[in-house]
Design an enzyme around this catalytic site. Structure first.
Site, PDB file in Angstrom:
ATOM      1  N   LYS A  68       0.756  -1.302   0.012  1.00 43.64           N
ATOM      2  CA  LYS A  68       0.005  -0.136  -0.017  1.00 43.64           C
ATOM      3  C   LYS A  68       0.663   1.233  -0.037  1.00 43.64           C
ATOM      4  O   LYS A  68       1.824   1.257   0.776  1.00 43.64           O
ATOM      5  CB  LYS A  68      -0.939   0.157   1.296  1.00 43.64           C
ATOM      6  CG  LYS A  68      -1.764   1.183   1.184  1.00 43.64           C
ATOM      7  CD  LYS A  68      -2.766   1.517   2.628  1.00 43.64           C
ATOM      8  CE  LYS A  68      -1.733   2.049   3.544  1.00 43.64           C
ATOM      9  NZ  LYS A  68      -2.536   2.305   4.805  1.00 43.64           N
ATOM     10  N   ARG A 112     -10.172   0.150   6.953  1.00 42.81           N
ATOM     11  CA  ARG A 112      -9.345  -0.882   8.093  1.00 42.81           C
ATOM     12  C   ARG A 112      -8.791  -0.155   9.232  1.00 42.81           C
ATOM     13  O   ARG A 112      -8.617  -0.706  10.194  1.00 42.81           O
ATOM     14  CB  ARG A 112      -8.029  -1.374   7.199  1.00 42.81           C
ATOM     15  CG  ARG A 112      -6.818  -0.783   6.619  1.00 42.81           C
ATOM     16  CD  ARG A 112      -6.031  -0.153   7.924  1.00 42.81           C
ATOM     17  NE  ARG A 112      -4.663  -0.056   7.378  1.00 42.81           N
ATOM     18  CZ  ARG A 112      -3.919   0.965   7.791  1.00 42.81           C
ATOM     19  NH1 ARG A 112      -4.427   1.626   8.783  1.00 42.81           N
ATOM     20  NH2 ARG A 112      -2.449   1.018   7.486  1.00 42.81           N
ATOM     21  N   GLN A 140     -11.633  10.470   9.015  1.00 39.63           N
ATOM     22  CA  GLN A 140     -11.282   9.285  10.157  1.00 39.63           C
ATOM     23  C   GLN A 140     -12.048   9.151  11.301  1.00 39.63           C
ATOM     24  O   GLN A 140     -12.450   8.213  11.703  1.00 39.63           O
ATOM     25  CB  GLN A 140      -9.987   9.155  10.186  1.00 39.63           C
ATOM     26  CG  GLN A 140      -9.536   7.809  11.379  1.00 39.63           C
ATOM     27  CD  GLN A 140      -9.913   6.487  10.486  1.00 39.63           C
ATOM     28  OE1 GLN A 140     -10.319   5.550  11.302  1.00 39.63           O
ATOM     29  NE2 GLN A 140     -10.149   6.526   9.098  1.00 39.63           N
ATOM     30  N   GLY A 224      -3.708   8.741  15.765  1.00 40.31           N
ATOM     31  CA  GLY A 224      -3.268   9.934  15.074  1.00 40.31           C
ATOM     32  C   GLY A 224      -1.680   9.919  14.745  1.00 40.31           C
ATOM     33  O   GLY A 224      -0.938  10.116  13.743  1.00 40.31           O
ATOM     34  N   ASP A 226       1.697   8.170  14.009  1.00 40.64           N
ATOM     35  CA  ASP A 226       2.351   7.243  12.993  1.00 40.64           C
ATOM     36  C   ASP A 226       3.611   7.931  12.415  1.00 40.64           C
ATOM     37  O   ASP A 226       3.993   7.170  11.512  1.00 40.64           O
ATOM     38  CB  ASP A 226       1.434   6.773  11.930  1.00 40.64           C
ATOM     39  CG  ASP A 226       0.869   7.677  10.904  1.00 40.64           C
ATOM     40  OD1 ASP A 226       1.271   9.146  11.310  1.00 40.64           O
ATOM     41  OD2 ASP A 226       0.190   7.657   9.917  1.00 40.64           O
TER      42      ASP A 226
END
Length: 334
Positions: A68, A112, A140, A224, A226
């Site tokens: 991805k 996901r 989100q 949030g 990452d």
């Protein structure tokens, strides 16, 4: 090779119980060492407040795995564009040949990620909750509420956004969709102190939630952070949790909320940190009473991407959807 567009994927692949189960099973497979997941690769485009991540994982015995490419460009709202985008490629585990391209523009990532939030709440939130708090009012945040509704009933939502108009618009839309009261509030503190479950969905670079706001029975899902420079929770929040869960400990220690608590030495070697897959595979028990404070640090994993991409592929194939593209390798003569 098959090509699927966002419009098709949105029509036939939804955020539902089946999607949540697919993601839950993927976490279990990761915990059972039935998946191979390399570290995330990321390119930062700092002058445009953007980033591009590449995530992947191979789940054993699956015929394909996903790679991805996802982007987050957080100034896009000024252009009237969503901050998230991306695509997924399914590659044969037998030949290495690309079998499908999912031009989802980040839709499957939203699904996901929300599904992972539902899984976290299933094992860590109280069974009976009255009020849900949401920090952030973007796409989100909406998906997280929809996903939470699949595993928990709730009567009220409090939402905080740095842009008050976004919170107001969010409140109107989600109240109409979910049929519950959704109230914008002026501070993140008001959200945390008055909610049973809190979901954070921002690209914040400084902590939004403070440890002094925590109260017995609270669950927080933070999704949030990452990247090394992101942080939504004050580091002391993690140390104060009775149960601390990560989607992948090594990844959270590098990119998630966990990194900040570890950097300050707030978590000793004896402090038990649980991986989400240990809960879903029943290796470890989650919340045991209504007094515990629980925190889940979600950084987003490649195993989720492969799981949702395979799920989407199967849903589309069942309906004979997708554009067929001739992509046969040229055979070499001996």
């Amino acid at each position: 090779m098959l090509l699927f567009t966002e419009q098709e994927l949105r029509q036939y692949v939804g955020l539902n119980e089946e999607a949540v189960n697919v993601v839950e099973n993927a976490f279990s497979q990761l915990a059972k060492n039935e998946a191979i997941m390399p570290p995330i690769m990321r390119v930062d485009i700092e002058d445009q407040n953007g980033e591009v991540d590449v995530k992947t994982a191979y789940i054993q015995k699956k015929e394909m795995f996903a790679i991805k490419i996802s982007s987050g460009f957080f100034n896009n709202y000024k252009l009237g564009l969503p901050s998230g985008n991306g695509m997924m490629i399914l590659i044969s585990t037998q030949t290495g040949i690309p079998e499908a391209i999912l031009l989802d523009n980040g839709y499957l990532t939203d699904v996901r990620t929300a599904a992972a939030g539902a899984v976290a709440a299933k094992y860590l939130s109280k069974e009976n909750i009255e009020t849900v708090g949401v920090i952030g009012a973007g796409s989100q945040a909406k998906y997280q509420l929809r996903a939470l509704r699949l595993v928990r009933e709730f009567k009220k939502v409090l939402v905080y956004s740095r842009t008050s108009n976004h919170a107001k618009t969010f409140a109107i839309e989600m109240a109409n969709e979910l049929g519950v009261e959704v109230q914008p509030v002026e501070t993140a503190e008001a959200v945390v102190r008055n909610s049973d479950t809190v979901i954070t969905t921002t690209p914040a670079k400084e902590p939004i939630i403070k440890a002094e706001w925590l109260h017995p029975g609270l669950h927080i899902t933070a999704m949030g952070s990452d990247a090394e420079h992101k942080q939504e929770l004050e580091a002391e929040v993690l140390a104060k949790a009775d149960i601390l869960v990560c989607d992948k400990i090594s990844q959270c220690a590098r990119l998630g909320e966990l990194q900040h608590a570890m950097a300050l030495g707030l978590l000793t070697e004896q402090y038990p940190i649980i991986e989400l897959g240990e809960l879903t595979s029943k290796k470890v028990v989650g919340r045991q009473n209504d007094e515990q404070i629980t925190v889940c640090d979600l950084t987003g994993t490649g195993v989720q991407d492969t799981a949702i991409a395979l799920f989407a592929y199967q849903e589309m194939k069942k309906r004979n959807k997708g554009l067929i593209i001739e992509n046969r390798p040229i055979l070499l003569n001996n």
